[in-house]
Design a protein around this motif. Structure first.
Motif, PDB file in Angstrom:
ATOM      1  N   ALA A  94     -68.148 -14.491  51.342  1.00 12.15           N
ATOM      2  CA  ALA A  94     -68.380 -14.500  53.001  1.00 12.15           C
ATOM      3  C   ALA A  94     -67.440 -14.114  54.160  1.00 12.15           C
ATOM      4  N   ALA A  95     -67.592 -13.530  55.296  1.00 11.65           N
ATOM      5  CA  ALA A  95     -66.768 -13.527  55.605  1.00 11.65           C
ATOM      6  C   ALA A  95     -66.237 -13.955  56.539  1.00 11.65           C
ATOM      7  N   ASN A  96     -65.164 -13.872  57.386  1.00 11.03           N
ATOM      8  CA  ASN A  96     -64.151 -14.986  57.628  1.00 11.03           C
ATOM      9  C   ASN A  96     -64.531 -15.062  58.843  1.00 11.03           C
ATOM     10  N   PRO A  97     -64.516 -16.681  59.962  1.00 11.27           N
ATOM     11  CA  PRO A  97     -65.523 -16.423  60.933  1.00 11.27           C
ATOM     12  C   PRO A  97     -64.741 -15.954  61.900  1.00 11.27           C
ATOM     13  N   PRO A  98     -65.166 -15.104  62.687  1.00  8.72           N
ATOM     14  CA  PRO A  98     -64.655 -14.694  64.137  1.00  8.72           C
ATOM     15  C   PRO A  98     -63.473 -15.537  64.442  1.00  8.72           C
ATOM     16  N   GLY A  99     -62.334 -14.673  65.414  1.00  6.66           N
ATOM     17  CA  GLY A  99     -61.884 -15.856  66.198  1.00  6.66           C
ATOM     18  C   GLY A  99     -60.499 -16.607  64.931  1.00  6.66           C
ATOM     19  N   SER A 100     -60.638 -16.122  63.930  1.00 11.26           N
ATOM     20  CA  SER A 100     -60.299 -16.972  62.536  1.00 11.26           C
ATOM     21  C   SER A 100     -58.655 -16.503  62.183  1.00 11.26           C
ATOM     22  N   GLU A 101     -58.060 -15.098  62.580  1.00 10.23           N
ATOM     23  CA  GLU A 101     -56.348 -14.341  62.590  1.00 10.23           C
ATOM     24  C   GLU A 101     -55.437 -15.938  63.424  1.00 10.23           C
ATOM     25  N   SER A 165     -49.102 -26.399  44.391  1.00  7.07           N
ATOM     26  CA  SER A 165     -50.243 -26.379  44.987  1.00  7.07           C
ATOM     27  C   SER A 165     -49.808 -27.255  45.937  1.00  7.07           C
ATOM     28  N   ALA A 166     -50.108 -28.267  46.137  1.00  9.24           N
ATOM     29  CA  ALA A 166     -49.869 -29.370  47.224  1.00  9.24           C
ATOM     30  C   ALA A 166     -48.099 -29.033  48.318  1.00  9.24           C
ATOM     31  N   MET A 167     -47.247 -28.377  47.480  1.00  5.64           N
ATOM     32  CA  MET A 167     -46.427 -27.903  48.564  1.00  5.64           C
ATOM     33  C   MET A 167     -47.154 -26.422  49.768  1.00  5.64           C
ATOM     34  N   ILE A 168     -47.665 -26.173  49.233  1.00 10.81           N
ATOM     35  CA  ILE A 168     -47.922 -24.488  50.520  1.00 10.81           C
ATOM     36  C   ILE A 168     -49.531 -25.701  50.948  1.00 10.81           C
ATOM     37  N   ILE A 169     -50.001 -26.378  50.749  1.00  3.73           N
ATOM     38  CA  ILE A 169     -50.791 -27.385  51.363  1.00  3.73           C
ATOM     39  C   ILE A 169     -50.417 -28.266  52.026  1.00  3.73           C
ATOM     40  N   PHE A 170     -48.530 -28.564  52.328  1.00  4.41           N
ATOM     41  CA  PHE A 170     -48.557 -29.334  52.932  1.00  4.41           C
ATOM     42  C   PHE A 170     -47.791 -28.306  53.998  1.00  4.41           C
ATOM     43  N   GLY A 171     -47.345 -27.311  53.443  1.00  6.56           N
ATOM     44  CA  GLY A 171     -46.449 -26.406  53.887  1.00  6.56           C
ATOM     45  C   GLY A 171     -47.667 -26.052  55.151  1.00  6.56           C
ATOM     46  N   SER A 172     -48.841 -26.006  55.453  1.00  4.66           N
ATOM     47  CA  SER A 172     -49.959 -24.887  55.744  1.00  4.66           C
ATOM     48  C   SER A 172     -50.320 -25.902  56.836  1.00  4.66           C
ATOM     49  N   THR A 182     -56.142 -23.882  65.382  1.00  2.25           N
ATOM     50  CA  THR A 182     -57.469 -24.537  65.313  1.00  2.25           C
ATOM     51  C   THR A 182     -57.758 -24.922  63.494  1.00  2.25           C
ATOM     52  N   SER A 183     -58.876 -25.309  62.805  1.00  3.58           N
ATOM     53  CA  SER A 183     -59.415 -25.044  61.570  1.00  3.58           C
ATOM     54  C   SER A 183     -59.269 -23.456  61.134  1.00  3.58           C
ATOM     55  N   ASP A 184     -60.379 -22.976  62.039  1.00  4.04           N
ATOM     56  CA  ASP A 184     -59.750 -21.731  61.712  1.00  4.04           C
ATOM     57  C   ASP A 184     -58.841 -20.681  61.169  1.00  4.04           C
ATOM     58  N   GLN A 185     -58.428 -20.797  62.485  1.00  8.67           N
ATOM     59  CA  GLN A 185     -56.903 -20.419  62.112  1.00  8.67           C
ATOM     60  C   GLN A 185     -56.072 -20.635  61.074  1.00  8.67           C
ATOM     61  N   LEU A 190     -53.801 -17.970  58.171  1.00 11.90           N
ATOM     62  CA  LEU A 190     -52.289 -18.234  57.357  1.00 11.90           C
ATOM     63  C   LEU A 190     -52.456 -17.432  55.618  1.00 11.90           C
ATOM     64  N   ASN A 191     -54.128 -17.131  55.451  1.00 11.28           N
ATOM     65  CA  ASN A 191     -54.198 -16.783  54.186  1.00 11.28           C
ATOM     66  C   ASN A 191     -53.192 -15.279  54.041  1.00 11.28           C
ATOM     67  N   ALA A 192     -53.003 -14.517  55.770  1.00 11.56           N
ATOM     68  CA  ALA A 192     -52.506 -13.181  55.995  1.00 11.56           C
ATOM     69  C   ALA A 192     -50.742 -13.731  55.035  1.00 11.56           C
ATOM     70  N   PHE A 193     -50.339 -15.098  55.539  1.00  8.12           N
ATOM     71  CA  PHE A 193     -49.031 -14.679  55.348  1.00  8.12           C
ATOM     72  C   PHE A 193     -49.072 -15.486  53.411  1.00  8.12           C
ATOM     73  N   SER A 194     -47.582 -14.455  52.679  1.00 12.29           N
ATOM     74  CA  SER A 194     -47.922 -15.540  51.417  1.00 12.29           C
ATOM     75  C   SER A 194     -46.540 -15.975  50.983  1.00 12.29           C
ATOM     76  N   THR A 195     -45.708 -16.558  50.570  1.00 15.07           N
ATOM     77  CA  THR A 195     -45.325 -17.584  49.759  1.00 15.07           C
ATOM     78  C   THR A 195     -44.132 -16.322  48.454  1.00 15.07           C
ATOM     79  N   LYS A 196     -44.809 -15.913  48.285  1.00 15.58           N
ATOM     80  CA  LYS A 196     -43.804 -15.078  47.752  1.00 15.58           C
ATOM     81  C   LYS A 196     -42.483 -14.800  47.234  1.00 15.58           C
TER      82      LYS A 196
END
Length: 272
Positions: A94-101, A165-172, A182-185, A190-196
């Motif tokens: 499903a497409a991301n909700p509007p305003g979630s960027e 995974s928990a490190m990424i969760i806590f960092g987010s 917001t919860s959507d943002q 945040l998926n637009a930013f990689s931890t690589k």
């Protein structure tokens, strides 16, 4: 005769479980080299019983369904049924909700700060667990949690993946709180930013070299897709088809519309 009947039953079950209805059953029989038998009262094709597994019981009680593939080789007049449904394509996410960027473009310093917060949180959890063990504080023997941990003890590799995974969760969550997302943002932006390229980069899974001339598939499904070696591998996440609905967009359970906590799923299932 008993073993012959057992073999026929097994073949019928296998045929039934593997059969995929084509858009046209008639084209299926023609592709297999069968021709319409003029003596089939139902207008079907004389085929081996295993090729007509989905309609075997129907043909079994049809006196006009008997036929012979060759002298002494019985078959069954299989009707050319067309499926009553259409094949569905691959499910799309499903497409991301509007305003979630994300309203901000986070630099590497900010991402590393959040990653460090995640590392420290995981270390605190590990120290807390050691303290519980030192004080001999465990789940109650005989409880659901006790039985679960007794039968499903975590392996070291699973625990490491959980910590990563928990490190990424806590960092987010840290980024979301610091910058008032917001919860959507937080959940989608945040998926637009990689931890690589952050300090958590070494934890990212990497695929090995793939040999396109390898005779057999790998046991963990790696390299089944040469362009994306990690797709479909063991210990990799499934693709969501429905959007997640966490209350903070990241990890915490969703809430009722009133903002109150929802009842335990176990409690609901027990009472219903």
């Amino acid at each position: 005769h008993f073993y012959k009947r057992m073999l026929v039953s097994i073949l019928l079950m296998v045929g039934s479980s593997l059969a995929e209805p084509d858009p046209s059953a008639e084209s299926k029989f023609v592709a297999l080299g069968y021709v319409s038998a003029p003596y089939c009262g139902n207008g079907g094709y004389c085929v081996p019983p295993v090729a007509c597994a989905p309609w075997y019981l129907t043909s079994l009680y049809d006196s006009a369904a008997a036929c012979y593939l060759a002298p002494g080789t019985p078959g069954v007049c299989c009707p050319a049924h067309n499926p009553s449904y259409k094949k569905r394509g691959l499910l799309k996410r499903a497409a991301n909700p509007p305003g979630s960027e994300s309203p901000l473009e986070f630099d590497l310093y900010t991402l590393n700060h959040a990653a460090k917060v995640g590392e420290l949180e995981v270390l605190w959890v590990a120290e807390f667990e050691k303290e519980l063990d030192r004080r001999r504080i465990f789940v109650n023997k005989g409880s659901a949690a006790f039985n679960h941990f007794a039968f499903f003890k975590s392996k070291p590799i699973a625990r490491k993946m959980s910590d990563d995974s928990a490190m990424i969760i806590f960092g987010s969550q840290s980024l979301s709180e610091r910058f008032g997302l917001t919860s959507d943002q937080a959940g989608f932006g945040l998926n637009a930013f990689s931890t690589k390229d952050t300090i958590l980069g070494p934890n990212c899974p990497t695929g090995g070299q793939c040999d396109r001339n390898e005779k057999y598939r790998s046991y963990d499904a790696s390299c089944n897709n040469l362009e994306n070696p990690l797709w479909g591998t063991s210990n990799s996440p499934f693709q969501r088809t429905l959007l997640p609905a966490y209350s903070d967009g990241i990890f915490t359970p969703r809430q009722a519309k009133s903002g109150e906590a929802l009842p335990s799923a176990r409690l609901v299932s027990i009472n219903i």
